[in-house]
Design an enzyme around this catalytic site. Structure first.
Site, PDB file in Angstrom:
ATOM      1  N   SER A  50     -70.027 -84.807 -37.361  1.00 53.45           N
ATOM      2  CA  SER A  50     -69.521 -83.591 -36.901  1.00 53.45           C
ATOM      3  C   SER A  50     -69.816 -83.119 -35.780  1.00 53.45           C
ATOM      4  O   SER A  50     -70.762 -83.596 -34.661  1.00 53.45           O
ATOM      5  CB  SER A  50     -68.913 -82.643 -37.449  1.00 53.45           C
ATOM      6  OG  SER A  50     -68.445 -81.581 -36.941  1.00 53.45           O
TER       7      SER A  50
ATOM      8  N   HIS B 175     -64.865 -84.932 -36.770  1.00 55.09           N
ATOM      9  CA  HIS B 175     -64.080 -83.663 -36.413  1.00 55.09           C
ATOM     10  C   HIS B 175     -63.849 -83.117 -35.352  1.00 55.09           C
ATOM     11  O   HIS B 175     -64.789 -82.795 -34.315  1.00 55.09           O
ATOM     12  CB  HIS B 175     -65.295 -82.774 -36.889  1.00 55.09           C
ATOM     13  CG  HIS B 175     -64.978 -82.669 -38.262  1.00 55.09           C
ATOM     14  ND1 HIS B 175     -66.182 -81.942 -39.305  1.00 55.09           N
ATOM     15  CD2 HIS B 175     -64.858 -83.372 -39.522  1.00 55.09           C
ATOM     16  CE1 HIS B 175     -66.690 -82.330 -40.075  1.00 55.09           C
ATOM     17  NE2 HIS B 175     -66.113 -82.668 -40.478  1.00 55.09           N
TER      18      HIS B 175
ATOM     19  N   ASP C  46     -69.795 -81.751 -45.643  1.00 55.66           N
ATOM     20  CA  ASP C  46     -68.384 -82.655 -45.640  1.00 55.66           C
ATOM     21  C   ASP C  46     -68.976 -84.339 -45.542  1.00 55.66           C
ATOM     22  O   ASP C  46     -69.612 -85.008 -44.824  1.00 55.66           O
ATOM     23  CB  ASP C  46     -67.479 -82.642 -44.463  1.00 55.66           C
ATOM     24  CG  ASP C  46     -66.300 -83.589 -44.157  1.00 55.66           C
ATOM     25  OD1 ASP C  46     -65.340 -83.628 -45.860  1.00 55.66           O
ATOM     26  OD2 ASP C  46     -65.579 -83.472 -43.166  1.00 55.66           O
TER      27      ASP C  46
END
Length: 354
Positions: free
Chosen positions: A173, A200, A297
Site C-alpha cells: 500500500s 492499493h 490488509d
C-alpha cells in the site's frame, strides 16, 4: 499538534481541506497557493507534513517537490486528478520522494471532499510519521544498470525452492510504487513463477503503473482488467477500483478482476487475493510478500499461507515507508523472514530456484 501545510491553487479546495483537518482538532494549518509559496512556507513554517497539488500556476507541484526535498525534506502527500496524466505525474512525484498520493474524486476543484476526507486524514497522519525514501528515477535506473554488472547480494537463507510450479503473491500500500521498484526489476527474465501484485491504487492509476513497471522489468508486466491465465514470466498488477483473485478455468489457474467486495476495507484487497490463493493453490508452493502500507490488509491470509507450509516475507521496519501491514504479519507469527526491501528479490530468486 501536527503542523500541516496545504498547497493548492484553488481557494475553494484549500478551504475544504482546511475544514477537514480543523475538525480533527490536532492540526496546526497553513496554506499556500502555488509551488513557490509551498517552498517558502516549508522553510518558514517547518511543517511535519505537506499536501501538494500538481497542476498550479507560477510553480507546479513536481518542481516544488524537487526543491522541498533538496532544501528541507518533509513527508508529502500528492493530491492529483483522476486522469492518466495525473497518474504519470504522481509516479514522478513518488520517485522524487513523495510518501503517498490521493486522487481528487471530482477533478481539479472538487465539491465532493466528504468522499475522501477519512482517507485523506488517515494518509496525512501516516505520512507525518513515515520514513522518507528520497531518490530520483535516474538514480533508480543507474543503480539497476550497475547491479546487472555485478553479482547479486547473497541471500540471508540457503533454503531452496520447491520443485515445479509456484506462485509469488505481493501485497502493498503506502510507499508501494517505489518499493516495488526495489524488487520487481531484480527478478530475472527467466524467473520461473508468476507474480501477483495487489497494490492499493485508484482505477485510473493501475494501467499507467503497470506500463511504467513493464519498462523497468525484464518480466512482462500487465494490468488485470479481464480474466487471464496465470503464466510464468509475467507480473500481474491488480486493477484499481476492483479486487484481484485467482480461480480455476478449464483446468488452468486464472487471475480475475472482480467488483470491490465491500466486506474488505482496502482495494485491490490483499486479503481477498490471499484467500483465493489458499483455495486454489498448494500453499507449499506459494511465496507471500507483505510490504509497506497502513493497516493490516493481507496479514491474516499470508499468516495462513505460512501456517500451511508456504513461505512469507515481511518488509523490515527499516525500509518500510509505513510499517503497518508487514508489522501485522510479524505480530501474527506469519513471517518466515523479515527483510529490507532491497534484499527481498534475492531471497525470492533463491526460493524459486534461480
Amino acid at each position: 499538534m501536527i503542523k500541516l501545510l496545504l498547497v493548492d491553487d484553488s481557494a475553494l479546495m484549500r478551504r475544504q481541506l482546511a475544514n477537514v483537518f480543523q475538525a480533527e482538532g490536532d492540526f496546526e494549518i497553513r496554506q499556500a497557493r502555488n509551488g513557490q509559496e509551498a517552498v517558502e512556507e516549508n522553510r518558514a513554517f517547518e511543517p511535519d507534513v505537506v499536501t501538494l497539488d500538481i497542476n498550479m500556476p507560477e510553480m507546479d507541484g513536481i518542481t516544488a517537490l524537487s526543491l522541498i526535498m533538496a532544501e528541507r525534506p518533509v513527508p508529502v502527500v500528492m493530491v492529483s486528478s483522476l486522469t492518466e496524466q495525473g497518474a504519470l505525474a504522481t509516479f514522478e512525484a513518488l520517485n522524487l520522494g513523495a510518501v503517498d498520493y490521493l486522487a481528487k474524486p471530482g477533478g481539479t476543484i472538487s465539491l465532493s471532499i466528504d468522499e475522501i476526507s477519512a482517507e485523506l486524514v488517515a494518509k496525512v497522519r501516516a505520512a507525518a510519521g513515515a520514513r522518507l525514501k528520497s531518490r530520483t528515477a535516474r538514480t533508480v535506473s543507474n543503480r539497476l544498470r550497475q547491479e546487472q554488472a555485478k553479482p547479486a547480494p547473497r541471500p540471508l537463507a540457503v533454503r531452496r525452492g520447491v520443485a515445479g510450479e509456484g506462485l509469488v503473491v505481493i501485497g502493498v500500500s503506502t510507499g508501494g510504487p517505489r518499493t516495488l521498484e526495489d524488487i520487481l526489476p531484480r527478478l530475472p527474465a527467466d524467473f520461473p513463477w508468476p507474480v501477483l501484485v495487489s497494490q492499493h491504487m485508484p482505477a485510473s492509476f493501475t494501467l499507467p503503473f503497470a506500463q511504467r513497471m513493464n519498462g523497468l522489468c525484464t518480466l512482462n508486466v500487465v494490468e488485470v482488467a479481464r480474466p487471464m491465465p496465470v503464466e510464468p514470466g509475467t507480473i500481474y498488477i491488480g486493477k484499481g477500483g476492483a479486487d484481484m483473485v485467482v480461480g480455476q478455468r478449464g483446468g488452468c489457474l486464472t487471475v480475475l478482476s472482480k467488483p470491490e467486495n465491500h466486506d474488505f476495507l482496502w482495494h485491490p484487497s490483499v486479503e481477498l487475493l490471499g484467500r483465493s490463493v489458499l483455495e486454489h493453490c498448494d500453499p507449499a508452493r506459494v511465496i507471500g510478500i507483505l510490504l509497506t502500507g497502513m493497516g493490516y490488509d493481507g496479514a491474516d491470509a499470508f499468516a495462513e499461507i505460512k501456517a500451511r507450509g508456504g513461505r512469507t516475507i515481511a518488509e523490515s521496519e527499516e525500509s518500510s515507508v509505513v510499517f503497518g501491514m508487514p508489522a501485522e504479519l510479524i505480530a501474527r507469527g506469519g513471517a518466515s523472514l523479515v527483510l529490507h526491501a532491497e534484499k527481498i528479490a534475492a531471497q525470492v530468486n533463491t526460493w524459486a530456484g534461480r
